[in-house]
Write a protein that holds these residues in place. Structure first.
Motif, PDB file in Angstrom:
ATOM      1  N   ARG A  98       2.138  -1.268  33.318  1.00 10.58           N
ATOM      2  CA  ARG A  98       0.876  -1.570  32.612  1.00 10.58           C
ATOM      3  C   ARG A  98       1.121  -1.672  31.113  1.00 10.58           C
ATOM      4  NH1 ARG A  98       0.934   4.012  32.355  1.00 10.58           N
ATOM      5  NH2 ARG A  98       0.509   4.678  30.229  1.00 10.58           N
ATOM      6  N   SER A  99       0.204  -2.367  30.454  1.00 10.05           N
ATOM      7  CA  SER A  99       0.227  -2.360  28.988  1.00 10.05           C
ATOM      8  C   SER A  99      -1.212  -2.406  28.505  1.00 10.05           C
ATOM      9  CB  SER A  99       1.011  -3.558  28.446  1.00 10.05           C
ATOM     10  OG  SER A  99       0.330  -4.752  28.731  1.00 10.05           O
ATOM     11  N   LEU A 100      -1.411  -2.090  27.250  1.00 11.32           N
ATOM     12  CA  LEU A 100      -2.727  -2.262  26.624  1.00 11.32           C
ATOM     13  C   LEU A 100      -2.690  -3.564  25.844  1.00 11.32           C
ATOM     14  CD1 LEU A 100      -3.624   1.230  25.085  1.00 11.32           C
ATOM     15  CD2 LEU A 100      -3.961   0.370  27.407  1.00 11.32           C
ATOM     16  N   LEU A 101      -3.820  -4.202  25.693  1.00 10.43           N
ATOM     17  CA  LEU A 101      -3.879  -5.387  24.834  1.00 10.43           C
ATOM     18  C   LEU A 101      -3.257  -5.025  23.486  1.00 10.43           C
ATOM     19  CD1 LEU A 101      -7.467  -6.680  25.655  1.00 10.43           C
ATOM     20  CD2 LEU A 101      -5.304  -7.808  26.220  1.00 10.43           C
ATOM     21  N   SER A 102      -2.477  -5.925  22.943  1.00 14.64           N
ATOM     22  CA  SER A 102      -1.750  -5.794  21.675  1.00 14.64           C
ATOM     23  C   SER A 102      -0.381  -5.145  21.842  1.00 14.64           C
ATOM     24  CB  SER A 102      -2.542  -5.046  20.581  1.00 14.64           C
ATOM     25  OG  SER A 102      -2.477  -3.655  20.761  1.00 14.64           O
ATOM     26  N   GLU A 103      -0.005  -4.785  23.089  1.00  9.87           N
ATOM     27  CA  GLU A 103       1.354  -4.259  23.303  1.00  9.87           C
ATOM     28  C   GLU A 103       2.287  -5.376  23.798  1.00  9.87           C
ATOM     29  OE1 GLU A 103       0.232   0.387  24.333  1.00  9.87           O
ATOM     30  OE2 GLU A 103       0.884  -0.912  25.963  1.00  9.87           O
ATOM     31  N   LYS A 104       1.846  -6.059  24.892  1.00 12.34           N
ATOM     32  CA  LYS A 104       2.647  -7.131  25.476  1.00 12.34           C
ATOM     33  C   LYS A 104       1.925  -8.471  25.265  1.00 12.34           C
ATOM     34  CE  LYS A 104       4.432  -5.834  29.514  1.00 12.34           C
ATOM     35  NZ  LYS A 104       4.496  -5.650  30.991  1.00 12.34           N
ATOM     36  N   TYR A 105       0.607  -8.408  25.377  1.00 10.66           N
ATOM     37  CA  TYR A 105      -0.235  -9.605  25.209  1.00 10.66           C
ATOM     38  C   TYR A 105      -1.053  -9.440  23.930  1.00 10.66           C
ATOM     39  CZ  TYR A 105       0.970  -9.777  30.134  1.00 10.66           C
ATOM     40  OH  TYR A 105       1.673  -9.781  31.306  1.00 10.66           O
ATOM     41  N   ASP A 106      -1.398 -10.605  23.322  1.00  9.73           N
ATOM     42  CA  ASP A 106      -2.170 -10.567  22.082  1.00  9.73           C
ATOM     43  C   ASP A 106      -3.462  -9.769  22.256  1.00  9.73           C
ATOM     44  OD1 ASP A 106      -0.529 -11.833  20.255  1.00  9.73           O
ATOM     45  OD2 ASP A 106      -1.315 -13.838  20.682  1.00  9.73           O
ATOM     46  N   GLY A 107      -3.837  -9.047  21.193  1.00  7.77           N
ATOM     47  CA  GLY A 107      -4.998  -8.173  21.237  1.00  7.77           C
ATOM     48  C   GLY A 107      -6.295  -8.833  20.792  1.00  7.77           C
ATOM     49  N   THR A 108      -7.225  -7.991  20.343  1.00  7.27           N
ATOM     50  CA  THR A 108      -8.622  -8.399  20.203  1.00  7.27           C
ATOM     51  C   THR A 108      -9.056  -8.704  18.772  1.00  7.27           C
ATOM     52  OG1 THR A 108      -9.238  -6.078  19.991  1.00  7.27           O
ATOM     53  CG2 THR A 108      -9.296  -7.024  22.211  1.00  7.27           C
ATOM     54  N   PHE A 109      -8.168  -8.497  17.775  1.00  8.84           N
ATOM     55  CA  PHE A 109      -8.570  -8.761  16.394  1.00  8.84           C
ATOM     56  C   PHE A 109      -8.388 -10.249  16.102  1.00  8.84           C
ATOM     57  CE2 PHE A 109      -7.442  -4.153  14.891  1.00  8.84           C
ATOM     58  CZ  PHE A 109      -8.487  -3.665  15.666  1.00  8.84           C
ATOM     59  N   ALA A 110      -9.168 -11.066  16.821  1.00 10.94           N
ATOM     60  CA  ALA A 110      -9.051 -12.518  16.727  1.00 10.94           C
ATOM     61  C   ALA A 110     -10.354 -13.125  17.220  1.00 10.94           C
ATOM     62  CB  ALA A 110      -7.898 -13.005  17.595  1.00 10.94           C
ATOM     63  N   GLU A 111     -10.521 -14.411  16.957  1.00  9.23           N
ATOM     64  CA  GLU A 111     -11.746 -15.065  17.420  1.00  9.23           C
ATOM     65  C   GLU A 111     -11.828 -15.076  18.946  1.00  9.23           C
ATOM     66  OE1 GLU A 111     -12.708 -18.789  15.207  1.00  9.23           O
ATOM     67  OE2 GLU A 111     -11.037 -18.122  13.962  1.00  9.23           O
ATOM     68  N   LYS A 112     -10.671 -15.183  19.609  1.00 11.21           N
ATOM     69  CA  LYS A 112     -10.651 -15.202  21.081  1.00 11.21           C
ATOM     70  C   LYS A 112      -9.537 -14.328  21.604  1.00 11.21           C
ATOM     71  CE  LYS A 112     -12.764 -19.561  22.164  1.00 11.21           C
ATOM     72  NZ  LYS A 112     -12.677 -20.863  22.727  1.00 11.21           N
ATOM     73  N   VAL A 113      -9.764 -13.738  22.797  1.00 11.62           N
ATOM     74  CA  VAL A 113      -8.712 -12.966  23.462  1.00 11.62           C
ATOM     75  C   VAL A 113      -8.656 -13.393  24.930  1.00 11.62           C
ATOM     76  CG1 VAL A 113     -10.275 -10.988  23.934  1.00 11.62           C
ATOM     77  CG2 VAL A 113      -7.801 -10.631  23.913  1.00 11.62           C
ATOM     78  N   ALA A 114      -7.438 -13.501  25.472  1.00 11.95           N
ATOM     79  CA  ALA A 114      -7.271 -13.825  26.896  1.00 11.95           C
ATOM     80  C   ALA A 114      -7.036 -12.536  27.670  1.00 11.95           C
ATOM     81  CB  ALA A 114      -6.079 -14.759  27.081  1.00 11.95           C
ATOM     82  N   VAL A 115      -7.742 -12.398  28.810  1.00 13.21           N
ATOM     83  CA  VAL A 115      -7.585 -11.200  29.662  1.00 13.21           C
ATOM     84  C   VAL A 115      -7.705 -11.601  31.129  1.00 13.21           C
ATOM     85  CG1 VAL A 115      -8.432  -9.416  28.083  1.00 13.21           C
ATOM     86  CG2 VAL A 115     -10.061 -10.696  29.445  1.00 13.21           C
ATOM     87  N   PRO A 116      -7.125 -10.787  32.036  1.00 12.16           N
ATOM     88  CA  PRO A 116      -7.369 -11.039  33.453  1.00 12.16           C
ATOM     89  C   PRO A 116      -8.878 -10.984  33.719  1.00 12.16           C
ATOM     90  CG  PRO A 116      -5.605  -9.428  33.169  1.00 12.16           C
ATOM     91  CD  PRO A 116      -6.212  -9.646  31.818  1.00 12.16           C
ATOM     92  N   ARG A 117      -9.343 -11.868  34.611  1.00 12.77           N
ATOM     93  CA  ARG A 117     -10.781 -11.946  34.898  1.00 12.77           C
ATOM     94  C   ARG A 117     -11.357 -10.589  35.326  1.00 12.77           C
ATOM     95  NH1 ARG A 117     -12.700 -17.099  35.239  1.00 12.77           N
ATOM     96  NH2 ARG A 117     -10.682 -18.034  35.655  1.00 12.77           N
ATOM     97  N   ARG A 118     -10.526  -9.810  36.086  1.00 11.75           N
ATOM     98  CA  ARG A 118     -11.028  -8.520  36.592  1.00 11.75           C
ATOM     99  C   ARG A 118     -11.212  -7.482  35.477  1.00 11.75           C
ATOM    100  NH1 ARG A 118      -7.797  -4.303  37.238  1.00 11.75           N
ATOM    101  NH2 ARG A 118      -9.033  -3.459  38.939  1.00 11.75           N
ATOM    102  N   ASN A 119     -10.723  -7.777  34.275  1.00 17.22           N
ATOM    103  CA  ASN A 119     -10.856  -6.811  33.183  1.00 17.22           C
ATOM    104  C   ASN A 119     -12.186  -6.913  32.441  1.00 17.22           C
ATOM    105  OD1 ASN A 119      -8.012  -6.667  33.820  1.00 17.22           O
ATOM    106  ND2 ASN A 119      -7.776  -5.551  31.918  1.00 17.22           N
ATOM    107  N   LEU A 120     -13.068  -7.789  32.900  1.00 17.97           N
ATOM    108  CA  LEU A 120     -14.374  -7.907  32.230  1.00 17.97           C
ATOM    109  C   LEU A 120     -15.393  -6.987  32.897  1.00 17.97           C
ATOM    110  CD1 LEU A 120     -14.635 -11.769  31.651  1.00 17.97           C
ATOM    111  CD2 LEU A 120     -13.556 -10.000  30.241  1.00 17.97           C
ATOM    112  N   VAL A 121     -16.121  -6.267  32.072  1.00 15.85           N
ATOM    113  CA  VAL A 121     -17.166  -5.338  32.537  1.00 15.85           C
ATOM    114  C   VAL A 121     -18.470  -5.785  31.879  1.00 15.85           C
ATOM    115  CG1 VAL A 121     -17.954  -2.936  32.326  1.00 15.85           C
ATOM    116  CG2 VAL A 121     -15.557  -3.416  32.849  1.00 15.85           C
ATOM    117  N   PRO A 122     -19.578  -5.860  32.638  1.00 17.50           N
ATOM    118  CA  PRO A 122     -20.834  -6.288  32.008  1.00 17.50           C
ATOM    119  C   PRO A 122     -21.262  -5.348  30.882  1.00 17.50           C
ATOM    120  CG  PRO A 122     -21.054  -6.131  34.408  1.00 17.50           C
ATOM    121  CD  PRO A 122     -19.725  -5.541  34.062  1.00 17.50           C
ATOM    122  N   LYS A 123     -21.719  -5.930  29.780  1.00 20.65           N
ATOM    123  CA  LYS A 123     -22.243  -5.114  28.675  1.00 20.65           C
ATOM    124  C   LYS A 123     -23.741  -4.917  28.881  1.00 20.65           C
ATOM    125  CE  LYS A 123     -23.550  -6.698  24.512  1.00 20.65           C
ATOM    126  NZ  LYS A 123     -24.880  -6.079  24.407  1.00 20.65           N
TER     127      LYS A 123
END
Ligand SMILES: NC(=O)c1ccc[n+]([C@@H]2O[C@H](COP(=O)([O-])OP(=O)(O)OC[C@H]3O[C@@H](n4cnc5c(N)ncnc54)[C@H](OP(=O)(O)O)[C@@H]3O)[C@@H](O)[C@H]2O)c1
Length: 320
Positions: A98-123
Motif C-alpha cells: 500500500r501507499s498513501l497519495l504523494s508517496e508513489k502516486y501524485d498527491g492532492t495539492f493540485a487542481e486534479k488528482v487521480a485515484v482508484p474509483r473505489r477510493n471515493l467516499v460520498p461527502k
C-alpha cells in the motif's frame, strides 16, 4: 495544471524544497478516475516527504498532499480515501504494497488528482469541502485509534499527548463526542486553553504527573512523551501509537510493559469504510474539524512554515 510539488529533500530546511507551478495532468490508469480538488489539508506527512523520510529520490518530482475533497467526473461531491492498496481481510492498510497519495502516486495539492474509483467516499452535504478535506488522514487516523484500537467503552479516560496536532485535535473532539473523559498535554499554555475549549476535560503541561492513571494513551509525539505515556497508563491499559513527531526512537521500561500488562498498539490510517463512517459520525454529532487556517493553494508555503515551527492548532487547509 497548477500543483505544489516536492522537487528535492532537505531534513533541516524542508520548506525550501517546495515548488509551485505547472505540473502534467494526472495519468488515469484502468479502474481509476479523477477528482477536481476543491480543498486539500496539510499533514506532517508532507513535511516528512520534504525531509526525505519514507520516499526515495527516484519519485521526484511528486505532487504533495494526502487529503482532498472535491468533485468527481460525474459531478458528485466526494472525499478521497488516501490509502492506495488491495484490502487484506477487508483492510487496505494491511496490504504490504500500500501507499498513501504523494508517496508513489501524485498527491492532492493540485487542481486534479487521480485515484482508484473505489477510493471515493460520498461527502455529506452538511460538511464543507474545507472540513471534509481534514478527514482522510488525521481524522481517520484518530477515529481508528480511539474507536477501534483503544478497545475502550465510553466513560473511560484517555490521555492525548501534544494537544495541538491535527491528529491530537481530532482525538480530543472525537473522544469528547464519543463519551470519553479526555485529558490532554501541551507544552504551550495557549494550546492547553484551546484544548479545553475543544472538549478536553483537563489539560496538563507536557510531562506533568497526572492525578490518576488513564485507561489509554493516544501517542503521536513519540520520543519526547513516550516515558510519560508509559508511566501514565493504568495496569492493563493500552498506548495507541500512530506517529513520532519528536523522534522515532524511544526507550521502553520493559518491566512496565510485562509486569503491569500494558499493551503498545500500532495504528495507521483506516479503511475506506471507516472513512465513510467517520463522515456519518460528523454528520450525526455535529462535530467538525478544528481548522487553524485556510489558505489558497498558491500561498501554501505559509501553512508549511507554520507547521514546521510547531505553531498550528488543528488543521491547515488549502483551497482551489
Ligand atoms: N500512521 C498514520 O497513519 C499517521 C496519520 C497521521 C499522522 N501521523 C503522524 O502523527 C504525528 C502527528 O501528526 P500531526 O500532523 O497530527 O501533528 P504534528 O504537527 O506533527 O504535531 C503533533 C504535536 O506534537 C507535539 N510535539 C512536537 N514536538 C514535540 C516535542 N519535542 N516535545 C513535546 N511535544 C512535541 C506538539 O504538541 P504541543 O505543541 O501541543 O506540545 C504538536 O502539536 C506525525 O508524526 C505524523 O507523521 C501518522
Amino acid at each position: 495544471m497548477f500543483a505544489v510539488t516536492a522537487t528535492q529533500f532537505d531534513p533541516d530546511d524542508p520548506i525550501k524544497c517546495l515548488t509551485f507551478g505547472d505540473h502534467p495532468e494526472p495519468v488515469v490508469p484502468e479502474g481509476w478516475t479523477t477528482v477536481t480538488v476543491r480543498a486539500a489539508a496539510l499533514n506532517h506527512h508532507d513535511l516528512w516527504t520534504l525531509k526525505g523520510v519514507g520516499i526515495s529520490q527516484e519519485r521526484l518530482p511528486i505532487v504533495l498532499g494526502c487529503d482532498a475533497a472535491g468533485v468527481d467526473e460525474d459531478g458528485n461531491e466526494v472525499i478521497v480515501h488516501s490509502v492506495i492498496g488491495t484490502p487484506v481481510d477487508g483492510d487496505e492498510t494491511l496490504d504490504p504494497a500500500r501507499s498513501l497519495l504523494s508517496e508513489k502516486y501524485d498527491g492532492t495539492f493540485a487542481e486534479k488528482v487521480a485515484v482508484p474509483r473505489r477510493n471515493l467516499v460520498p461527502k455529506p452535504a452538511a460538511i464543507s469541502f474545507e472540513e471534509a478535506a481534514c478527514l482522510p488522514t488525521a481524522w481517520l487516523t484518530a477515529y481508528r485509534m480511539i474507536f477501534d484500537k483503544a478497545g475502550l467503552e465510553p466513560g473511560s479516560t484517555i490521555l492525548v499527548q501534544g494537544a495541538g496536532g491535527g491528529v491530537a485535535t481530532a482525538l480530543i473532539a472525537l473522544g469528547r463526542a464519543g463519551g470519553f473523559r479526555v485529558w490532554a498535554t501541551s507544552r504551550s499554555q495557549d494550546k492547553r486553553e484551546r484544548a479545553l475549549a475543544l472538549g478536553a476535560d483537563r489539560v496538563f503541561e507536557t510531562g506533568a504527573r497526572l492525578p490518576e492513571r488513564v485507561d489509554a494513551v493516544m501517542e503521536t509525539v513519540g520520543e519526547a512523551t513516550w516515558k510519560h505515556s508509559l508511566s501514565s497508563l493504568r495496569p492493563g491499559g493500552r498506548i495507541v501509537t500512530c506517529g513520532a513527531t519528536s523522534g522515532m526512537v524511544a526507550a521502553t521500561q520493559l518491566a512496565q510493559v510485562y509486569f503491569l500488562q500494558k499493551s503498545i498498539i500500532g495504528s495507521t490510517m483506516g479503511t475506506r469504510e471507516q472513512l465513510a463512517r467517520l463522515a456519518v459520525f460528523l454528520e450525526q454529532t455535529g462535530v467538525r474539524p478544528m481548522i487553524d487556517r485556510v489558505l489558497p493553494l498558491a500561498e501554501a508555503e505559509e501553512g508549511f512554515a507554520a507547521m514546521h515551527r510547531g505553531e498550528v492548532f488543528g488543521k491547515v487547509v488549502f483551497t482551489l
